[in-house]
Scaffold this active site. Structure first.
Site, short mmCIF file in Angstrom:
data_model
loop_
_atom_site.label_atom_id
_atom_site.label_comp_id
_atom_site.label_asym_id
_atom_site.label_seq_id
_atom_site.Cartn_x
_atom_site.Cartn_y
_atom_site.Cartn_z
N LEU A 168 0.82 -1.22 0.00
CA LEU A 168 0.00 0.00 0.00
C LEU A 168 0.85 1.27 0.00
CD1 LEU A 168 -2.78 -0.93 2.58
CD2 LEU A 168 -3.04 -0.75 0.12
N GLY A 221 7.39 4.02 3.37
CA GLY A 221 7.89 5.25 3.99
C GLY A 221 9.36 5.13 4.29
N ALA A 222 9.88 6.14 4.98
CA ALA A 222 11.29 6.13 5.34
C ALA A 222 11.58 4.94 6.24
CB ALA A 222 11.65 7.43 6.05
N GLY A 277 9.81 1.55 7.09
CA GLY A 277 8.77 0.54 7.03
C GLY A 277 7.87 0.61 5.80
N VAL A 332 3.88 -0.53 4.32
CA VAL A 332 2.52 -0.91 4.69
C VAL A 332 1.94 -1.83 3.63
CG1 VAL A 332 0.22 -0.08 5.28
CG2 VAL A 332 2.21 1.28 5.90
N LYS A 385 1.76 -2.84 8.97
CA LYS A 385 3.00 -2.07 8.81
C LYS A 385 4.17 -2.88 9.35
CE LYS A 385 5.19 2.37 9.15
NZ LYS A 385 5.02 3.80 9.37
N ASP A 425 3.51 15.08 11.28
CA ASP A 425 3.77 15.02 9.84
C ASP A 425 2.47 15.12 9.06
OD1 ASP A 425 5.18 14.83 7.54
OD2 ASP A 425 5.66 12.71 7.71
#
Lengths: 343, 245
Positions: free
Chosen positions: A32, A35-36, A38, A40, A53, A144
């Site tokens: 899906l 990210g920096a 991990g 998902v 995640k 964020d």
């Protein structure tokens, strides 16, 4: 100990992930997002779709789990996705920590706006501000906050925050942020987690709607952002609200929300004033939306019309004044000519 | 509660060292002194060569720190992320050591069930927020780094901003290598705010060699000097966190 920050995994579809502690089995269906820290995945568990995640950094996972857990304690508030499971996945290459949360099906915020038009923005910002207000009352700051972390679900259409990686207790230092939405980057405030940090990001989200490419800082930030706002007529209507949010004058989300509602009602009054030729498809749609609003809406619509009529009367009065001045000048000129003959 | 001090060296470079001591054992020595070495490799459009990349990773590995290769545009975010990540690592190391003492030889955070981890993390988070931090920044100013230096400066200001949002104290010092007359030159003495750096970068003249090893050596020396001076002035023992794997 890991000495790099990259996430090395690439889990193929169909992989079964079984937790070390709770023995639940999850089948990976789709990636899906990445990210920096991990990745998902969409996964299946007991014929149900869930989001998982995974990260090689177990502390990040634990920290996000802590946040989700405390959200769960805040009853009746949907601040983030609900937490289902936390576990470790032991593989030949190492142990990965993961947590499983409800899968929120929906559209990426930006995609939704692209497809359905900017008419929706105001509603989303208002929804977002009331969610933030709840989050802040519980002692957190989202951190964020950016369009990529927002998802649109429904109907009824509702905006939701999905990535809790940046959520920080108030008073601490913000740990995750994105430059465009970070007041520190713009030199307009500290990176201390306080409500105004999130409200700055909300203002930038609104600006981002009209600058999809975003932009980089250039000289004095406030002056620069002011000029960017002024360049877009639609944004200019929010000018004072945006400047207040950007310079940290809103202490809480409710304050900003109140001002936002005020801007909207002012905008409504402006609609009948614009001449039909100027009305592009966008604002016409907006007008239609206003007419559709309930009884309270229509009454203020009526008010706007009345104001408009008043204005016209004022205009008529003004032209009358000009007429009499012209006549007076003309007559005195003629009179002067008349007198001149006798001298 | 006095929470002690984390000591870090942050090395910003774009390639291979070619002068003086081998930087990898130097990083190992730093670690023995309780100083973590983090390395950031900066690329422009070009790609860092294989050797440079390996050296960057090895220095960080030997120095118990974090390494990251980035494009010059995303330097700001990376510098603060690497620094914080390394802090967490160090603190985790400390917590792990404590756990070993309490729970037996081979217990680490990973060996605890996820439920228990949450509570430990709260402690790590709390320490992260309150611990004192001392960072020596080593900036490679050899030839190819010259166009990247304005961005490096930006990134350091950003780092100062991020870390000063914590409630713990920060002290920074900046060294460049090669220096004008020496391998290494001190640009900025211990200061809580990197903002004072504004003008100093402009008067640099970037030279040819890259003495990474001597730079790390100098940084260790500088750390020790500071602490010995302080030890003489104040009588109490300096408590600091030592990296343990």
């Amino acid at each position: 100990m890991k000495n790099t920050l990259k996430s090395p995994f690439n889990i193929s579809i169909g992989t079964v992930i079984q937790g070390k502690w709770h023995q639940n089995k999850y089948v990976i269906m789709k990636e899906l997002g990445r990210g920096a820290i991990g990745v998902v995945y969409l996964a299946e568990w007991n014929q149900k779709k869930v989001a998982m995640k995974l990260s090689d950094n177990n502390m990040t996972i634990t920290s996000e789990v802590n946040v989700l857990k405390s959200f769960r304690k805040a009853q009746g508030v949907t601040l983030g996705p609900s937490l289902l499971d936390v576990d470790d996945w032991v593989t030949a290459t190492g142990t990965f920590s993961f947590y499983v949360m409800e899968y929120i099906e929906g559209f990426q915020f930006l995609n939704f706006i692209k497809q359905n038009g900017r008419t929706w923005i105001d509603m989303f910002i208002l929804q977002l501000l009331s969610d933030l207000s709840k989050l802040h009352t519980h002692g957190w700051v989202f951190g964020d906050l950016k369009p990529e972390n927002l998802i649109v679900t429904g109907p009824p259409i509702k905006i939701r925050c999905i990535d809790v990686g940046g959520v920080t207790p108030q008073g601490r230092a913000i740990k995750e942020f994105t430059e465009f939405f970070d007041r520190g980057y713009w030199g307009l405030g500290s990176r201390k987690a306080e409500p105004s940090y999130d409200l700055f990001a909300v203002a930038m989200i609104l600006i981002n709607m009209y600058y999809p490419q975003r932009f980089q800082k250039n000289g004095d930030s406030l002056t620069f952002l002011k000029s960017k706002i002024k360049q877009v007529p639609e944004l200019k209507e929010y000018y004072s609200l945006l400047i207040k949010a950007l310079s940290g004058h809103y202490k809480n989300a409710d304050e900003m929300r109140k001002d936002y509602l005020q801007v909207l009602s002012k905008k409504r009054m402006n609609v009948p004033q614009s001449s039909p030729t100027q009305m592009s498809g966008f604002s016409r749609r907006r007008q239609k939306k206003y007419q559709m609003t309930g009884p309270s809406g229509s009454s203020s619509f009526h008010l706007a019309k009345m104001k408009n009529r008043n204005l016209k009367r004022k205009q008529r009065k003004r032209t009358g004044l000009i007429e009499s001045i012209v006549l007076l000048v003309l007559i005195s000129f003629l009179y002067f000519m008349y007198i001149y003959q006798f001298i | 509660m006095r929470t002690g001090t984390i000591k870090q060296i942050l090395l910003i470079t774009d390639g291979c060292s070619n002068y003086g001591e081998n930087p990898i054992p130097m990083a190992g020595i730093a670690k023995e002194h309780g100083i973590t070495v983090n390395v950031i490799g900066v690329m422009q459009h070009d790609v860092i060569d294989e050797n440079g990349m390996r050296e960057i990773e090895s220095i960080a590995e030997q120095g118990g720190g974090v390494s990251q290769i980035v494009y010059v545009q995303s330097l700001s975010q990376t510098v603060q992320m690497v620094t914080r990540q390394a802090m967490t690592q160090t603190l985790q190391g400390v917590v792990n050591r404590e756990l070993k003492q309490i729970l037996g030889s081979n217990t680490t955070i990973e060996d605890l069930p996820p439920e228990k981890r949450g509570e430990i993390l709260e402690v790590v988070d709390e320490l992260n927020e309150t611990v004192d931090l001392e960072v020596i920044v080593l900036v490679d100013v050899s030839g190819s780094m010259k166009p990247k230096l304005p961005t490096v400066k930006e990134a350091l200001l950003d780092l100062s901003l991020s870390l000063n949002a914590r409630s713990g104290n920060n002290l920074f010092s900046v060294f460049v290598f090669p220096g004008k007359s020496n391998y290494v030159e001190k640009l900025l003495d211990w200061t809580p705010k990197l903002e004072t750096l504004t003008s100093v970068f402009s008067k640099l003249s970037a030279g040819g060699m890259t003495p990474t090893g001597p730079a790390i050596k100098e940084a260790i020396h500088y750390f020790n000097q500071k602490h010995s001076v302080r030890g003489l002035l104040s009588n109490h023992d300096e408590e600091y966190f030592e990296e343990s794997v």
